[in-house]
Design an enzyme around this catalytic site. Sequence first.
Site, PDB file in Angstrom:
ATOM      1  N   GLU A  35     -14.920 -12.217   3.546  1.00 57.61           N
ATOM      2  CA  GLU A  35     -15.781 -12.841   2.323  1.00 57.61           C
ATOM      3  C   GLU A  35     -17.225 -12.189   2.025  1.00 57.61           C
ATOM      4  O   GLU A  35     -17.702 -12.016   3.345  1.00 57.61           O
ATOM      5  CB  GLU A  35     -15.734 -14.443   2.258  1.00 57.61           C
ATOM      6  CG  GLU A  35     -16.745 -14.772   1.047  1.00 57.61           C
ATOM      7  CD  GLU A  35     -16.347 -16.315   0.499  1.00 57.61           C
ATOM      8  OE1 GLU A  35     -15.669 -16.918   1.551  1.00 57.61           O
ATOM      9  OE2 GLU A  35     -16.510 -16.657  -0.470  1.00 57.61           O
ATOM     10  N   ASN A  39      -9.390 -18.724  -6.704  1.00 59.61           N
ATOM     11  CA  ASN A  39      -9.662 -19.392  -5.330  1.00 59.61           C
ATOM     12  C   ASN A  39     -10.142 -20.759  -5.553  1.00 59.61           C
ATOM     13  O   ASN A  39     -11.203 -20.892  -6.578  1.00 59.61           O
ATOM     14  CB  ASN A  39     -10.579 -18.388  -4.598  1.00 59.61           C
ATOM     15  CG  ASN A  39     -10.940 -19.425  -3.273  1.00 59.61           C
ATOM     16  OD1 ASN A  39     -10.313 -19.489  -2.517  1.00 59.61           O
ATOM     17  ND2 ASN A  39     -12.442 -20.022  -3.323  1.00 59.61           N
ATOM     18  N   GLU A  40      -9.769 -21.729  -5.028  1.00 56.64           N
ATOM     19  CA  GLU A  40     -10.062 -23.100  -4.945  1.00 56.64           C
ATOM     20  C   GLU A  40     -10.546 -23.535  -6.300  1.00 56.64           C
ATOM     21  O   GLU A  40     -11.615 -24.012  -6.698  1.00 56.64           O
ATOM     22  CB  GLU A  40     -11.237 -23.460  -4.067  1.00 56.64           C
ATOM     23  CG  GLU A  40     -10.783 -23.122  -2.586  1.00 56.64           C
ATOM     24  CD  GLU A  40     -11.852 -23.616  -1.469  1.00 56.64           C
ATOM     25  OE1 GLU A  40     -12.995 -24.012  -1.741  1.00 56.64           O
ATOM     26  OE2 GLU A  40     -11.301 -23.700  -0.533  1.00 56.64           O
ATOM     27  N   TYR A  93      -9.333 -27.056   6.510  1.00 67.18           N
ATOM     28  CA  TYR A  93      -9.995 -26.824   7.724  1.00 67.18           C
ATOM     29  C   TYR A  93     -10.276 -27.918   8.879  1.00 67.18           C
ATOM     30  O   TYR A  93     -10.034 -29.100   8.275  1.00 67.18           O
ATOM     31  CB  TYR A  93     -11.480 -26.513   7.103  1.00 67.18           C
ATOM     32  CG  TYR A  93     -11.784 -25.254   6.598  1.00 67.18           C
ATOM     33  CD1 TYR A  93     -12.077 -24.016   7.449  1.00 67.18           C
ATOM     34  CD2 TYR A  93     -11.721 -25.037   5.186  1.00 67.18           C
ATOM     35  CE1 TYR A  93     -12.211 -22.718   6.646  1.00 67.18           C
ATOM     36  CE2 TYR A  93     -11.759 -23.844   4.554  1.00 67.18           C
ATOM     37  CZ  TYR A  93     -11.954 -22.784   5.562  1.00 67.18           C
ATOM     38  OH  TYR A  93     -12.523 -21.656   4.692  1.00 67.18           O
ATOM     39  N   GLU A 116      -6.894 -19.976   3.969  1.00 61.31           N
ATOM     40  CA  GLU A 116      -8.110 -20.372   4.812  1.00 61.31           C
ATOM     41  C   GLU A 116      -7.974 -21.544   5.872  1.00 61.31           C
ATOM     42  O   GLU A 116      -7.352 -22.741   5.375  1.00 61.31           O
ATOM     43  CB  GLU A 116      -9.090 -20.854   3.642  1.00 61.31           C
ATOM     44  CG  GLU A 116      -9.646 -19.659   2.938  1.00 61.31           C
ATOM     45  CD  GLU A 116     -10.913 -20.116   2.030  1.00 61.31           C
ATOM     46  OE1 GLU A 116     -11.535 -21.052   2.334  1.00 61.31           O
ATOM     47  OE2 GLU A 116     -10.988 -19.413   1.042  1.00 61.31           O
ATOM     48  N   GLN A 164     -13.446 -16.919   9.232  1.00 60.95           N
ATOM     49  CA  GLN A 164     -13.332 -15.671   8.901  1.00 60.95           C
ATOM     50  C   GLN A 164     -13.451 -14.699   9.907  1.00 60.95           C
ATOM     51  O   GLN A 164     -13.993 -14.981  10.945  1.00 60.95           O
ATOM     52  CB  GLN A 164     -14.197 -15.404   7.703  1.00 60.95           C
ATOM     53  CG  GLN A 164     -14.330 -16.379   6.334  1.00 60.95           C
ATOM     54  CD  GLN A 164     -15.115 -15.988   5.384  1.00 60.95           C
ATOM     55  OE1 GLN A 164     -15.742 -15.122   5.387  1.00 60.95           O
ATOM     56  NE2 GLN A 164     -14.948 -16.903   4.228  1.00 60.95           N
TER      57      GLN A 164
HETATM   58  O1  AHR Z   1     -14.545 -19.746   3.987  1.00 53.39           O
HETATM   59  C1  AHR Z   1     -15.866 -20.574   3.235  1.00 53.39           C
HETATM   60  C2  AHR Z   1     -15.482 -21.161   2.027  1.00 53.39           C
HETATM   61  O2  AHR Z   1     -14.532 -22.200   2.044  1.00 53.39           O
HETATM   62  C3  AHR Z   1     -14.611 -20.399   0.918  1.00 53.39           C
HETATM   63  O3  AHR Z   1     -15.534 -19.348   0.278  1.00 53.39           O
HETATM   64  C4  AHR Z   1     -14.001 -21.263   0.191  1.00 53.39           C
HETATM   65  O4  AHR Z   1     -13.065 -20.727  -0.312  1.00 53.39           O
HETATM   66  C5  AHR Z   1     -13.782 -22.413   0.806  1.00 53.39           C
HETATM   67  O5  AHR Z   1     -14.251 -23.667   0.563  1.00 53.39           O
END
Ligand code: AHR
Length: 510
Positions: free
Chosen positions: A29, A176-177, A253, A309, A358
């Site tokens: 990103e 995204n999101e 996450y 992610e 990432q």
């Molecule tokens: O990976 C960091 C961020 O986490 C990304 O930009 C977003 O999609 C997520 O909240």
Amino acid sequence: MSAPATRAIINADVPGPVINRHVYGHFAEHLGRCIYGGFYVGEDSEIPNERGIRRDVVEALRALKIPNLRWPGGCFADEYHWMDGIGPKDERPAMVNTHWGNVEENNHFGTHEFMDLCEMLGAEPYINGNVGSGTVREMADWVEYLTRDGDSPMVRLRKQNGREEPWTVPFWGIGNEAWGCGGNMSAQHYAEEARRYATYCRDHGDNRLYRIAAGANSDDYVWTETLMKALNELGGCGRDPRGIYQAISVHYYSVVGPWHDKGSALEFTEDDYYATMAKAAFADDLLRRHSTVMDNYDPDKKVGLVLDEWGTWWNVEPGTNPGFLYQQNTMRDALVASTHFDIFHRHADRLVMANIAQTVNVLQAMILTDPDSGALVLTPTYHVFEMNSGHQDAASLRVDVPGGLPEREVGETSLATVSLSASRKDGTVLVSLSNLDAGEPAVVDLDLRGCQVGSVRARALTAPELAGHNTPQAPDTVAPRAHEGVTRSGDGLRVELPAHSFVTLSVDVD
Ligand code: AHR
């Protein structure tokens, strides 16, 4: 006292679903030093580069056989306007990256640079389009610019910018999101937007887009259900000639604690460590439950699930920009990665792609680069990706553990402290084993059935401390080494796993 052995049975002659190589995918990103300083230093840099792209980073990543790279975000994707990132660099308009540090983005790394990077890495591009602040036309034009042959307004523009041939772009993200930084939409509203945008992301010539709808925040199963219903209303799931989305994503996450204080990457207690491993183990439940929702609408599993992610997210390293998400990476992160892969292999029937967040200098990175000297360090997580690369496109093998796995209580859940998975490809069975016990070794007796066991190569990744990590001064503190702890016992293999370790066995089989 030695730990009691865990017995695991693997039937090497009963192949399961193929592990899609794209579950070993990556994510880059425009965030902090991922693109600028990480992948891209510009042509005038003293750091050896090709057309501005760091040679050492590309060389290190080629060893991982990166199957796909997602770009340009993340949250950044929904404020990125691709036309600002083409043409002569000194004429490209700048913008403010409001999500990540409020820094100025000069757009020097744009579409052509990204496609160049993918070619250098040997990775397939996964481009994430802008729904949040873009337009349908803008997204449709981008697809045309990238993938159309012959003559058209966007083709002429591409040629004017130096690229004659269209590129192949297999993967396309529809925002995204959308529930958060991608527009704060409701599931129903986004589902309708996703259908509309996806309709105009055309397949030009031979290019076939695999359109990925922006998915749920972690365990929001209603989001997945809403997107599946929206597909079904149009007459069926799976690839549709009218060009609707072919997959649905989810983000998860392994975060312990509140978002404002997620804990330090380097300083943590044993309890913190186990809490993290329990969060990582939850990915299994999460994927199962999203899959179950999808099964209700799509029992033939034509629609893919994409975890685009995942990974650890700690407080940033002291003294660094809070908006840059730069964190260290230890043996704990390596075990989060290795256990995620065991889970991915078990979900090979539905999970078509996953992208760690990432690749360079951001969150659970493979590579960290020093902002001053430019020195590059391979993280413990990098080594897990490399050691596991043989699972890509291999047939998954079911692992049965008749006596159960060793467990320990973590809060209100029970954490299996041994995790393993196996696959078969080209005369090799690859077995991956993680011992999550912080302080005690473990022993696994592998009963490899349905094959003749030939030679075995074993490698282990561990460190004296759970917080062991690599730095430019000590780059190999955590690096794979040949592992001596494997013995033949009858027809099987006895594997000794050091405390907090990741071990792979490559077994030649007939
Ligand atoms: O990976 C960091 C961020 O986490 C990304 O930009 C977003 O999609 C997520 O909240």
